[in-house]
Write an enzyme that holds these catalytic residues in place. Structure first.
Site, PDB file in Angstrom:
ATOM      1  CE  LYS A 150      -4.205  -1.939   1.962  1.00 49.16           C
ATOM      2  NZ  LYS A 150      -4.978  -2.224   3.162  1.00 49.16           N
ATOM      3  CE  LYS A 229      -6.188  -7.704  -4.248  1.00 48.18           C
ATOM      4  NZ  LYS A 229      -7.493  -7.957  -3.770  1.00 48.18           N
ATOM      5  CE  LYS A 232     -14.249  -2.708  -2.054  1.00 47.29           C
ATOM      6  NZ  LYS A 232     -13.479  -3.157  -0.875  1.00 47.29           N
TER       7      LYS A 232
HETATM    8  P1  ADP Z   1     -10.088  -4.520  -2.439  1.00 48.43           P
HETATM    9  O1  ADP Z   1      -8.725  -5.120  -2.694  1.00 48.43           O
HETATM   10  O2  ADP Z   1     -10.850  -4.353  -3.684  1.00 48.43           O
HETATM   11  O3  ADP Z   1     -10.036  -3.255  -1.599  1.00 48.43           O
HETATM   12  P2  ADP Z   1     -10.999  -5.694  -0.027  1.00 48.43           P
HETATM   13  O4  ADP Z   1      -9.610  -5.559   0.505  1.00 48.43           O
HETATM   14  O5  ADP Z   1     -12.057  -4.826   0.571  1.00 48.43           O
HETATM   15  O6  ADP Z   1     -10.919  -5.563  -1.588  1.00 48.43           O
HETATM   16  O7  ADP Z   1     -11.424  -7.225   0.096  1.00 48.43           O
HETATM   17  C1  ADP Z   1     -12.620  -7.706   0.684  1.00 48.43           C
HETATM   18  C2  ADP Z   1     -12.612  -9.228   0.585  1.00 48.43           C
HETATM   19  O8  ADP Z   1     -12.616  -9.633  -0.798  1.00 48.43           O
HETATM   20  C3  ADP Z   1     -11.372  -9.863   1.196  1.00 48.43           C
HETATM   21  O9  ADP Z   1     -11.755 -11.091   1.808  1.00 48.43           O
HETATM   22  C4  ADP Z   1     -10.481 -10.126   0.025  1.00 48.43           C
HETATM   23  O10 ADP Z   1      -9.608 -11.215   0.241  1.00 48.43           O
HETATM   24  C5  ADP Z   1     -11.485 -10.463  -1.060  1.00 48.43           C
HETATM   25  N1  ADP Z   1     -10.914 -10.078  -2.364  1.00 48.43           N
HETATM   26  C6  ADP Z   1     -10.628  -8.820  -2.779  1.00 48.43           C
HETATM   27  N2  ADP Z   1     -10.111  -8.822  -4.036  1.00 48.43           N
HETATM   28  C7  ADP Z   1     -10.064 -10.128  -4.409  1.00 48.43           C
HETATM   29  C8  ADP Z   1      -9.631 -10.794  -5.600  1.00 48.43           C
HETATM   30  N3  ADP Z   1      -9.185 -10.107  -6.644  1.00 48.43           N
HETATM   31  N4  ADP Z   1      -9.715 -12.145  -5.642  1.00 48.43           N
HETATM   32  C9  ADP Z   1     -10.201 -12.853  -4.583  1.00 48.43           C
HETATM   33  N5  ADP Z   1     -10.647 -12.283  -3.437  1.00 48.43           N
HETATM   34  C10 ADP Z   1     -10.578 -10.937  -3.339  1.00 48.43           C
END
Ligand code: ADP
Ligand code: TRP
Length: 360
Positions: A150, A229, A232
């Site tokens: 990050k 990956k 958001k």
């Molecule tokens: P982001 O990376 O979009 O901010 P979050 O960190 O809020 O997503 O993730 C919320 C949940 O969704 C977590 O359990 C995370 O492991 C899962 N998650 C987020 N992105 C992915 C992805 N690309 N593939 C699988 N699981 C994901």
């Protein structure tokens, strides 16, 4: 795999559902000091830092929902305190935290079965986080990759961002969670929660449940439109709700190689295929693999097929969300009731913790 559950390393379950309570349970999970906890409690949180996307859905929401149907008790919360590490706009946060609860409900979380609430409505999260921070070794947090990633991406290196995994450990340990279904990106954080529970128990006696991450192998990392990956914050997400045209545009923008329609293609190297197979049965996936390998399937057509599969899968959820949006008091009611139920558990855990450390 007969029961769909196997260890890929000593700490992690890779799982293909269905999983039963008995298969998940191990004797290390529940200390004798919390006999009132159900045998299986699934917990998960999502940060309100943008629109819910396919990665969130397949990596976290869907496995959680499947678990909700099976057994035990589910706890889902909006990690709004965590979101403060990246979102510093009050209106944006207010809207996003409200939206995530609507998203949860539209996806099928049932407030009668699951406890749904805002993290910031339960002050015990920050209290336990502080206590855990006093047993958390600096070295453990310094090894956390998500912090480094990050900061590399330009997010301010605040103390909150650094201690993010301690708050996450508190989120999990406060509810005696046995299973935490997450995408692979969160595996290290759940391991940190395990480590802190074990450290605390070693120092103060058996108090905290040691949780297990649950990662579905086939959706561990859902790729975004650029093949990285999906996230958001990476600008590569395909949202689940929101404007249909924008979603279609995002799908049509998925990066591919430059092979012509007639050329045979390798599905394993194609992001369109990787996303499409999330919606397909095994037999359908096999048929699509053959289509890719045979040649004659252009990427444009493959993307259109993906868009139809997407609409077929999410159409009813999207309509349900539109309906729920009309009920103005719904989110407040669900969150208020959820916070009360969550606090009832959290307060009991904190009593054990306070006793154990000598604050009671
Ligand atoms: P982001 O990376 O979009 O901010 P979050 O960190 O809020 O997503 O993730 C919320 C949940 O969704 C977590 O359990 C995370 O492991 C899962 N998650 C987020 N992105 C992915 C992805 N690309 N593939 C699988 N699981 C994901
Ligand atoms: N860190 C998680 C994420 O970014 C969100 C989260 C906070 C969480 N607390 C949690 C997930 C506890 C599971 C359990 O995705």
């Amino acid at each position: 795999m007969a029961h769909g559950l196997r260890r890929t390393d000593p700490k992690v379950w890779e799982v293909t559902f269905p999983v039963t309570v008995a298969e998940c349970y191990t004797s290390t999970m529940r200390p004798s000091s919390s006999p009132s906890s159900p045998r299986l409690r699934v917990l998960s949180g999502i940060q309100p830092s943008g629109s819910l996307h396919l990665g969130n859905y397949f990596g976290s929401i869907k496995p959680n929902l499947e678990q909700q149907k099976k057994a035990g008790e589910s706890v889902f919360f909006v990690a709004d305190l965590h979101a403060l590490t990246t979102v510093q706009d009050a209106d944006e946060l207010r809207e996003a935290r409200h939206d995530i609860i609507l998203d949860y409900l539209a996806c099928g979380f049932d407030p009668a079965k699951a406890i749904i609430f805002f993290q910031s409505d339960v002050p015990e999260h920050t209290e336990l986080s502080w206590i855990l921070s006093t047993v958390a070794p600096m070295g453990l947090l310094e090894r956390a990759v998500s912090y480094k990633e990050k900061v590399q991406k330009g997010i301010a290196a605040s103390v909150g961002l650094f201690t993010y995994p301690v708050l996450m450990a508190a989120d999990i340990l406060l509810y005696d969670a046995t299973h935490v279904p997450v995408g692979r990106d969160q595996k290290q954080h759940v391991e940190i929660a395990r480590d802190l529970a074990i450290k605390f128990n070693n120092a103060f006696g058996d108090t905290l449940v040691v949780p297990e991450p649950v990662i579905r192998a086939e959706v561990a990392v859902v790729p975004g439109t650029d093949g990285q990956k999906m996230s958001k914050s990476y600008g590569n997400a395909i949202p689940i709700f929101g404007d249909e045209k924008k979603i279609e545009k995002a799908i049509m923008s998925i990066v591919t190689d430059s092979k012509g329609a007639e050329e045979p293609k390798d599905p394993e190297k194609c992001t369109v295929f990787q996303l499409h197979k999330l919606f397909l049965s095994q037999a359908e996936t096999k048929a699509l693999v053959e289509k890719y390998r045979a040649g004659g399937l252009g990427y444009g057509e493959a993307k259109k097929m993906l868009f139809s599969a997407y609409m077929e899968h999410f159409g009813s959820l999207r309509s349900k969300r539109e309906e729920l949006m009309q009920k103005s008091k719904l989110v407040d009611g669900v969150a208020r009731e959820g916070a009360e139920r969550a606090r009832a558990i959290a307060v009991k855990t904190m009593e054990r913790v306070r006793k154990a450390v000598g604050l009671l």
